[in-house]
Design a protein around this motif. Structure first.
Motif, mmCIF file in Angstrom:
data_model
loop_
_atom_site.group_PDB
_atom_site.id
_atom_site.type_symbol
_atom_site.label_atom_id
_atom_site.label_comp_id
_atom_site.label_asym_id
_atom_site.label_seq_id
_atom_site.Cartn_x
_atom_site.Cartn_y
_atom_site.Cartn_z
ATOM 1 N N HIS A 1 33.169 32.044 27.438
ATOM 2 C CA HIS A 1 34.167 32.033 26.360
ATOM 3 C C HIS A 1 33.739 32.819 25.127
ATOM 4 C CE1 HIS A 1 36.400 29.477 28.953
ATOM 5 N NE2 HIS A 1 35.304 28.798 29.148
ATOM 6 N N CYS B 1 42.889 33.112 28.381
ATOM 7 C CA CYS B 1 41.859 32.418 29.158
ATOM 8 C C CYS B 1 42.327 30.993 29.453
ATOM 9 C CB CYS B 1 40.567 32.406 28.340
ATOM 10 S SG CYS B 1 39.200 31.536 29.120
ATOM 11 N N CYS C 1 40.916 28.419 28.735
ATOM 12 C CA CYS C 1 40.567 27.548 27.598
ATOM 13 C C CYS C 1 41.636 27.591 26.509
ATOM 14 C CB CYS C 1 39.216 27.942 27.022
ATOM 15 S SG CYS C 1 39.248 29.469 26.050
ATOM 16 N N CYS D 1 38.567 36.124 26.237
ATOM 17 C CA CYS D 1 37.268 35.588 26.679
ATOM 18 C C CYS D 1 36.729 36.392 27.865
ATOM 19 C CB CYS D 1 37.414 34.145 27.149
ATOM 20 S SG CYS D 1 37.872 32.973 25.875
HETATM 21 ZN ZN LIG Z 1 38.001 31.014 27.174
#
Ligand SMILES: [Zn+2]
Length: 317
Positions: free
Chosen positions: A163, A173, A175, A180
């Motif tokens: 990340h 991403c 996340c 990332c």
């Molecule tokens: Zn990420």
């Protein structure tokens, strides 16, 4: 003799072992993770496994602790799974759920911390002092061992190489953030990217390689296309090579480890990519940081997590 239990709790399988204080593996157990993935169901599975393993120790031996590695973000005290992406968990008080039914110490660690410690003590990183471990599987996981101790950071979340940001406003991403490293180089994002290409272009290598059955595509098709000199595959393959080797080289420059261990299903199944990344780390890291550096392939395979978890329990006692 003292015994320790190590468990690798994955989204698909649970692997567990009973280890003695000399690092000898006495019992190995594997079963499928409960498909519901509900915290109480999974906790019950773990409780049964721990009790079973406790019962398998030789008379006179005592099992003093159990360490569990799982993918996710943990609370600083390691008691709560803040985010468990493979299980869809949020704020699950997993250690307490287990401790109510188990009479030995319970520790929960990030899966890569366990995997890297296994490789460090018994695998590719044996004899090193400062080790950086990167796994390219469905995502990108990494962990640092400094002075023979896992470095987890001030709030327990060090080592999230996947990340780090490499493109302003780049690809989305898993996340939730953009740009990332994982969004460009992880197994799942790359798979999704080439499926998209296959679906939008029936003349593409990816579409033809699986005769339109795009669900069959995975990371290794990038290398297959690269070896056939397909232009799109080559562009993606080279991008992965450059981004991964630069990111790892930057860690080498900053931390000056004596060993880098690379593993994970996606990259181990793309041998040309793996060897190119291993070479190019030396191209991008500062020359003085390379003088003692070994770059190795992970060797413990799927057992690394449970072995590392048991060893962490032993060495932290
Ligand atoms: Zn990420």
């Amino acid at each position: 003799m003292k015994n320790y239990i190590g468990i690798d709790l994955g989204g698909t399988n649970i692997r567990a072992c009973l280890m003695d204080e000399n690092g000898g593996l006495k019992v190995f157990h594997k079963e499928k993770t409960d498909v519901s993935k509900k915290p109480d169901r999974v906790a019950n599975q773990i409780i049964k496994i721990v009790k079973m393993l406790q019962g398998r120790s030789v008379r006179g031996d005592i099992t003093t602790g159990c360490c569990i590695g799982l993918a996710g973000l943990l609370s600083p005290d390691g008691r709560i799974v803040k985010i468990g992406p493979n299980f869809g968990w949020r704020d699950v008080h997993f250690a307490d759920m287990l401790s109510r039914h188990i009479d030995i110490d319970i520790h929960i660690v990030n899966d890569l911390t366990a995997v890297s410690y296994g490789e460090f003590r018994m695998g590719a990183g044996k004899n090193s002092k400062n080790m950086f471990c990167v796994f390219v599987g469905s995502g990108i996981g990494s962990a640092l061992i400094l002075n023979k101790t896992p470095y987890e950071g001030s709030s327990n979340v060090a080592g999230e190489l996947g990340h780090i940001k490499i493109r302003e406003g780049g690809r989305l991403c898993g996340c939730g953030a953009r740009g990332c490293l994982e969004a460009y180089t992880g197994g799942n994002p790359v798979r999704e990217r080439i499926i998209e290409i296959a679906k939008s272009d029936k003349d593409s290598f990816f579409y033809r390689a699986v005769r339109g059955n795009t669900e069959k595509l995975n990371y290794s098709f990038v290398e297959k296309g690269y070896l056939k000199k397909d232009a799109i595959s080559t562009a993606i393959w080279e991008e992965i090579r450059d981004l991964l080797s630069m990111a790892i080289a930057n860690v080498v420059t900053v931390y000056n480890p004596d060993c880098v261990v690379i593993g994970g299903g996606a990259i181990l199944n793309t041998p040309r990519l793996l060897s190119s990344v291993m070479n190019d780390i030396r191209k991008y890291a500062t020359p003085p940081s390379l003088s003692k550096l070994k770059i190795e392939k992970a060797v413990l395979g799927d057992d690394a997590g449970m072995i590392g978890a048991a060893l962490l329990m032993r060495d932290q006692e």
